[in-house]
Design a protein around this motif. Structure first.
Motif, mmCIF file in Angstrom:
data_model
loop_
_atom_site.group_PDB
_atom_site.id
_atom_site.type_symbol
_atom_site.label_atom_id
_atom_site.label_comp_id
_atom_site.label_asym_id
_atom_site.label_seq_id
_atom_site.Cartn_x
_atom_site.Cartn_y
_atom_site.Cartn_z
ATOM 1 N N TYR A 1 -1.781 -2.340 2.480
ATOM 2 C CA TYR A 1 -2.627 -3.098 3.394
ATOM 3 C C TYR A 1 -1.765 -3.788 4.450
ATOM 4 O O TYR A 1 -0.639 -4.209 4.171
ATOM 5 N N ASN B 1 -8.694 -5.640 11.070
ATOM 6 C CA ASN B 1 -8.560 -6.364 9.815
ATOM 7 C C ASN B 1 -9.757 -6.043 8.918
ATOM 8 O O ASN B 1 -10.892 -6.352 9.282
ATOM 9 N N PRO B 2 -9.581 -5.432 7.756
ATOM 10 C CA PRO B 2 -8.285 -5.030 7.213
ATOM 11 C C PRO B 2 -7.913 -3.621 7.677
ATOM 12 O O PRO B 2 -8.781 -2.813 7.994
ATOM 13 N N THR B 3 -6.609 -3.362 7.721
ATOM 14 C CA THR B 3 -6.125 -2.012 7.967
ATOM 15 C C THR B 3 -5.474 -1.512 6.679
ATOM 16 O O THR B 3 -4.576 -2.158 6.141
ATOM 17 N N VAL B 4 -5.964 -0.386 6.219
ATOM 18 C CA VAL B 4 -5.441 0.219 4.995
ATOM 19 C C VAL B 4 -4.899 1.596 5.355
ATOM 20 O O VAL B 4 -5.595 2.382 6.011
#
Length: 547
Positions: free
Chosen positions: A37, A105-108
């Motif tokens: 993440y 947000n969020p970046t996975v």
């Protein structure tokens, strides 16, 4: 988690990198991915650092960028399903070529470590070949500057014609160079100065021709972005044009190869819409390029369906007095969707001089004039007579007063021809086509037709002169009648301008119709909501009273 593994498997199935692999092989690859993440603006990769991972965007959005003297230069944004980090693992330098940072947000991101990545590309050679094609493409994209890209538009492929066609030209040039060298040597040996200098000039010409062939080959690009397929064509010193096809209106992609092409690894990839086609001629790895185009064509269709769904959700929420901005959006999907930037053309020298402009834009209106060669044809005689008249006056062979009156008359003739050329215009607006022929101090003829009635558009650019100076006719079939834009500069670009506005008008009307339909459905839902949450008082059945 099982759902993460299934999601990665779904991404791999859709990716051009893994075309041809069965579910067993894809499952083996999916099992090797791990997840991490990142917060907004957090750096995932730094330019110049050692490469040790291959990444796939799982959720959110990332930006690829480099630092330059003028500041930060964005190379594009990547969304779920996109990948990065392959270049550093494949190249000998083993270093990152650009910075990558999280945006959403969020970046996975899912990733393969170096060991797993190398095992996969060793086990599946086609995956390695696809990655090599992308590495070459990204190197070309970084070297070139395409300032016409729209907001949230990212380049996924840049290709040139196969190098075999460059070497074919260079081989012919080398043969000419050898002959020129022999000619110069023979002239020197025999003491024939004329022959010697002819050979020297031929040598210089051969070197110049070789440079011209290389630059000309390197100036033609085929580009695939997340929004369109583009063909950039440039003939050094003569013209530059851009043709494009929006991905959401593509209806087929095909491949055409010859026996020699299959042996050398090149072919044609045709991208067809209902109104135009772009053929990527003689490109390397045509099957791999077609797979990439197919992937992004399907993505464009999915985005269009998603945009329709989001629009419906917002309309329903607004009708039910809920916050339309609270409609759920998939992470990393930009909203509102950015419109495709209209096609543009590089201005010629004559376009930059206001009085000789052959194409210019005012708001949503594009105006075309006939090519400057047509102006020269109309004005060469009065221009030559003006020069002759001035010469005769200077040497004293003509009375100055008579010469001055003659000069005024000739200048008036030249000016009449110029104004006549300037007033003969063709226009394209967001809804109509116009053909306007206005005679100086005389009559005006005006034809117009709605864009929605256009049936077909053809470009006629026959003849060496038209090809060299890039002008010709655009023939528009409007419900059985013909509109002809005669002898205009860059007719292929004018064709694209008309196609673009036709598509924009069609999408505008389609959006309006969809919005009306969504509002109608939303009203039904509102009534249903009212009836189910606010039933009629006891004794009221909602039936009509009996007579």
């Amino acid at each position: 988690m099982p759902q993460d593994r299934d999601r990665i498997l779904q991404i791999l199935r859709k990716s051009h990198l893994f075309v041809g692999l069965d579910d067993t092989a894809l499952g083996t690859i999916a099992d090797r991915f791990k997840f991490t993440y990142y917060k907004p603006d957090e750096l995932i990769c730094r330019k110049g650092e050692e490469a040790d991972r291959f990444y796939v965007v799982y959720r959110g959005k990332v930006e690829v960028w480099v630092e330059e003297r003028g500041g930060r230069r964005s190379l594009g944004t990547l969304i779920p399903g996109d990948y990065f980090g392959e270049e550093g693992l494949i190249q000998l330098s083993h270093r990152r070529a650009a910075n990558v940072s999280a945006v959403h947000n969020p970046t996975v991101v899912a990733y393969l470590d170096e060991r797993n990545f190398k095992e996969i590309v060793a086990e599946f050679p086609d995956v390695y070949a696809n990655l090599k094609m992308i590495v070459r493409s990204r190197q070309l994209a970084r070297a070139a500057r395409f300032d016409w890209l729209g907001k949230d538009e990212s380049i996924y492929l840049v290709a040139r014609k196969h190098a075999a066609f460059l070497w074919l030209r260079m081989g012919a040039t080398a043969a000419f160079l050898v002959l020129a060298g022999l000619l110069a040597w023979g002239g020197r040996a025999s003491g024939l100065d004329f022959l010697y200098w002819l050979g020297v000039l031929a040598l210089i010409g051969a070197v110049g021709l070789g440079i011209w062939h290389y630059v000309d080959w390197g100036n033609d690009y085929y580009i695939v972005t997340n929004q369109r397929v583009i063909w950039l064509e440039k003939i050094v010193g003569l013209y530059e044009s851009r043709q494009e096809a929006p991905l959401h209106v593509v209806h087929s992609v095909n491949i055409n190869t010859t026996q020699i092409g299959r042996l050398l690894g090149y072919g044609d990839v045709g991208v067809h819409t209902f109104t135009s086609s772009i053929t990527m001629k003689e490109v390397p790895d045509p099957h791999r390029i077609a797979a990439l185009v197919n992937e992004h064509w399907k993505r464009a269709q999915e985005r269009q369906k998603l945009a329709q769904e989001i629009s419906m959700r917002r309309t329903v929420r607004e009708t039910l007095n809920l916050d339309p901005n609270a409609a759920s959006l998939p992470p990393g999907i930009p909203w509102p969707p950015q419109p495709l930037p209209p096609p543009q053309t590089t201005l010629s020298f004559w376009d930059k001089i206001n009085v000789f402009k052959m194409r210019y834009e005012e708001g949503d209106k594009i105006t075309f004039r006939k090519h400057w060669l047509v102006l020269m044809y109309k004005t060469w005689l009065p221009f030559c007579l003006i020069l002759l008249n001035i010469t005769v006056m200077v040497v004293g062979w003509f009375n100055l007063i008579a010469g001055a009156f003659t000069l005024l008359g000739l200048m008036g003739w030249w000016l009449y021809q110029y104004v006549d050329w300037r007033n003969d215009i063709y226009q394209v607006t967001s809804e109509k086509l116009y053909d306007i022929d206005r005679k100086p101090l005389g009559s005006e003829q005006r034809k117009e037709a709605p864009l929605e009635n256009v049936l077909s558009i053809k470009v006629d650019r026959h003849g060496l002169l038209r090809v060299l100076f890039n002008f010709g006719n655009v023939i528009v079939d409007v419900s059985g009648s013909k509109f002809t834009f005669d002898n205009i500069y860059n007719p292929a670009q004018a064709q694209q301008d008309i196609f673009w506005r036709m598509d924009a008008l069609k999408r505008k009307k389609q959006t309006q119709q969809e919005l009306q339909e969504y509002k109608r459905i939303a009203r039904w839902l509102k009534i249903y909501h009212q009836e189910t949450h606010n039933p009629p008082p006891p004794g009221e059945t909602g039936e009509f009273p009996a007579d």
